[in-house]
Design a protein around this motif. Structure first.
Motif, PDB file in Angstrom:
ATOM      1  N   LYS A   1      17.796  -3.345 -32.069  1.00  0.00           N
ATOM      2  CA  LYS A   1      18.319  -4.306 -31.093  1.00  0.00           C
ATOM      3  C   LYS A   1      17.446  -5.552 -30.991  1.00  0.00           C
ATOM      4  O   LYS A   1      17.924  -6.603 -30.591  1.00  0.00           O
ATOM      5  CB  LYS A   1      18.422  -3.661 -29.707  1.00  0.00           C
ATOM      6  CG  LYS A   1      19.515  -2.630 -29.580  1.00  0.00           C
ATOM      7  CD  LYS A   1      19.526  -2.050 -28.178  1.00  0.00           C
ATOM      8  CE  LYS A   1      20.519  -0.913 -28.064  1.00  0.00           C
ATOM      9  NZ  LYS A   1      20.473  -0.285 -26.734  1.00  0.00           N
ATOM     10  N   GLU A   2      16.184  -5.401 -31.339  1.00  0.00           N
ATOM     11  CA  GLU A   2      15.218  -6.492 -31.159  1.00  0.00           C
ATOM     12  C   GLU A   2      15.242  -7.455 -32.335  1.00  0.00           C
ATOM     13  O   GLU A   2      15.328  -7.045 -33.481  1.00  0.00           O
ATOM     14  CB  GLU A   2      13.805  -5.896 -31.013  1.00  0.00           C
ATOM     15  CG  GLU A   2      12.758  -6.861 -30.563  1.00  0.00           C
ATOM     16  CD  GLU A   2      13.074  -7.512 -29.239  1.00  0.00           C
ATOM     17  OE1 GLU A   2      13.170  -8.749 -29.207  1.00  0.00           O
ATOM     18  OE2 GLU A   2      13.233  -6.791 -28.238  1.00  0.00           O
ATOM     19  N   SER A   3      15.168  -8.740 -32.024  1.00  0.00           N
ATOM     20  CA  SER A   3      15.146  -9.752 -33.086  1.00  0.00           C
ATOM     21  C   SER A   3      13.757 -10.366 -33.258  1.00  0.00           C
ATOM     22  O   SER A   3      13.429 -10.875 -34.326  1.00  0.00           O
ATOM     23  CB  SER A   3      16.174 -10.856 -32.787  1.00  0.00           C
ATOM     24  OG  SER A   3      15.867 -11.477 -31.549  1.00  0.00           O
ATOM     25  N   ASP A   4      12.934 -10.267 -32.234  1.00  0.00           N
ATOM     26  CA  ASP A   4      11.581 -10.841 -32.281  1.00  0.00           C
ATOM     27  C   ASP A   4      10.664  -9.897 -33.077  1.00  0.00           C
ATOM     28  O   ASP A   4      10.508  -8.723 -32.734  1.00  0.00           O
ATOM     29  CB  ASP A   4      11.054 -11.021 -30.855  1.00  0.00           C
ATOM     30  CG  ASP A   4       9.688 -11.671 -30.807  1.00  0.00           C
ATOM     31  OD1 ASP A   4       9.220 -12.182 -31.855  1.00  0.00           O
ATOM     32  OD2 ASP A   4       9.078 -11.687 -29.716  1.00  0.00           O
ATOM     33  N   GLU A   5      10.066 -10.423 -34.136  1.00  0.00           N
ATOM     34  CA  GLU A   5       9.200  -9.613 -35.014  1.00  0.00           C
ATOM     35  C   GLU A   5       7.976  -9.083 -34.268  1.00  0.00           C
ATOM     36  O   GLU A   5       7.524  -7.955 -34.524  1.00  0.00           O
ATOM     37  CB  GLU A   5       8.757 -10.418 -36.242  1.00  0.00           C
ATOM     38  CG  GLU A   5       9.877 -10.745 -37.215  1.00  0.00           C
ATOM     39  CD  GLU A   5      10.546  -9.508 -37.791  1.00  0.00           C
ATOM     40  OE1 GLU A   5       9.842  -8.542 -38.144  1.00  0.00           O
ATOM     41  OE2 GLU A   5      11.784  -9.501 -37.878  1.00  0.00           O
ATOM     42  N   LYS A   6       7.452  -9.869 -33.363  1.00  0.00           N
ATOM     43  CA  LYS A   6       6.284  -9.435 -32.604  1.00  0.00           C
ATOM     44  C   LYS A   6       6.635  -8.219 -31.742  1.00  0.00           C
ATOM     45  O   LYS A   6       5.890  -7.249 -31.675  1.00  0.00           O
ATOM     46  CB  LYS A   6       5.768 -10.571 -31.727  1.00  0.00           C
ATOM     47  CG  LYS A   6       4.500 -10.239 -30.973  1.00  0.00           C
ATOM     48  CD  LYS A   6       3.996 -11.406 -30.163  1.00  0.00           C
ATOM     49  CE  LYS A   6       2.742 -11.022 -29.411  1.00  0.00           C
ATOM     50  NZ  LYS A   6       2.271 -12.112 -28.557  1.00  0.00           N
TER      51      LYS A   6
END
Length: 139
Positions: free
Chosen positions: A67-72
């Motif tokens: 679900k997450e798009s932020d690599e961090k």
């Protein structure tokens, strides 16, 4: 000067022979720690618990990761999963390892063994305590 040197050599020789005779009193034993653990029911149960928990947490983390798009934040999800699994492993395994270590010490004392090392460290000699420890843990 010669008397002092002779006296000094005599003292060194006495200490050397004393150290050798002291070392000769030690009896070395060894265990195959992996074989002991593989034959210990509590260890097998803990491994199963960890595998089940790991699968459950991995599925939860994978859903959050997808679900997450932020690599961090994806990296944080993975790090949190690894941290949680290390904590769970320590919580489950530390009491088991303590029980095994206590049993090794007990068996060694019963057998008159003063030093116990891992089987991988033994090149030659020593007394194998592995089966004795396995048997003691089954009781």
């Amino acid at each position: 000067m010669k008397k002092t040197l002779a006296l000094l050599l005599a003292i060194v020789a006495l200490f050397a022979f004393g150290a050798i005779s002291y070392a000769a009193e030690d009896t070395v034993g060894y265990i195959d720690d992996m074989r002991v653990l593989q034959n210990f029911a509590k260890f097998q149960q803990a491994q199963k618990q960890l595998n089940d928990l790991g699968n459950k947490k991995s599925n939860t983390a994978k859903a959050a990761f997808d679900k997450e798009s932020d690599e961090k934040k994806k990296g944080e999800i993975v790090q949190n999963l690894q941290f949680e699994m290390r904590e769970e492993e320590a919580k489950l395994m530390n009491p088991i390892l303590k029980e095994v270590n206590d049993m090794v010490a007990k068996v060694a004392k019963q057998k008159g063994i003063t030093i116990v090392v891992n089987r991988a460290l033994v090149y030659y000699g020593g007394v194998d305590l592995t089966q004795d420890v396995i048997n003691a843990l089954k009781q």
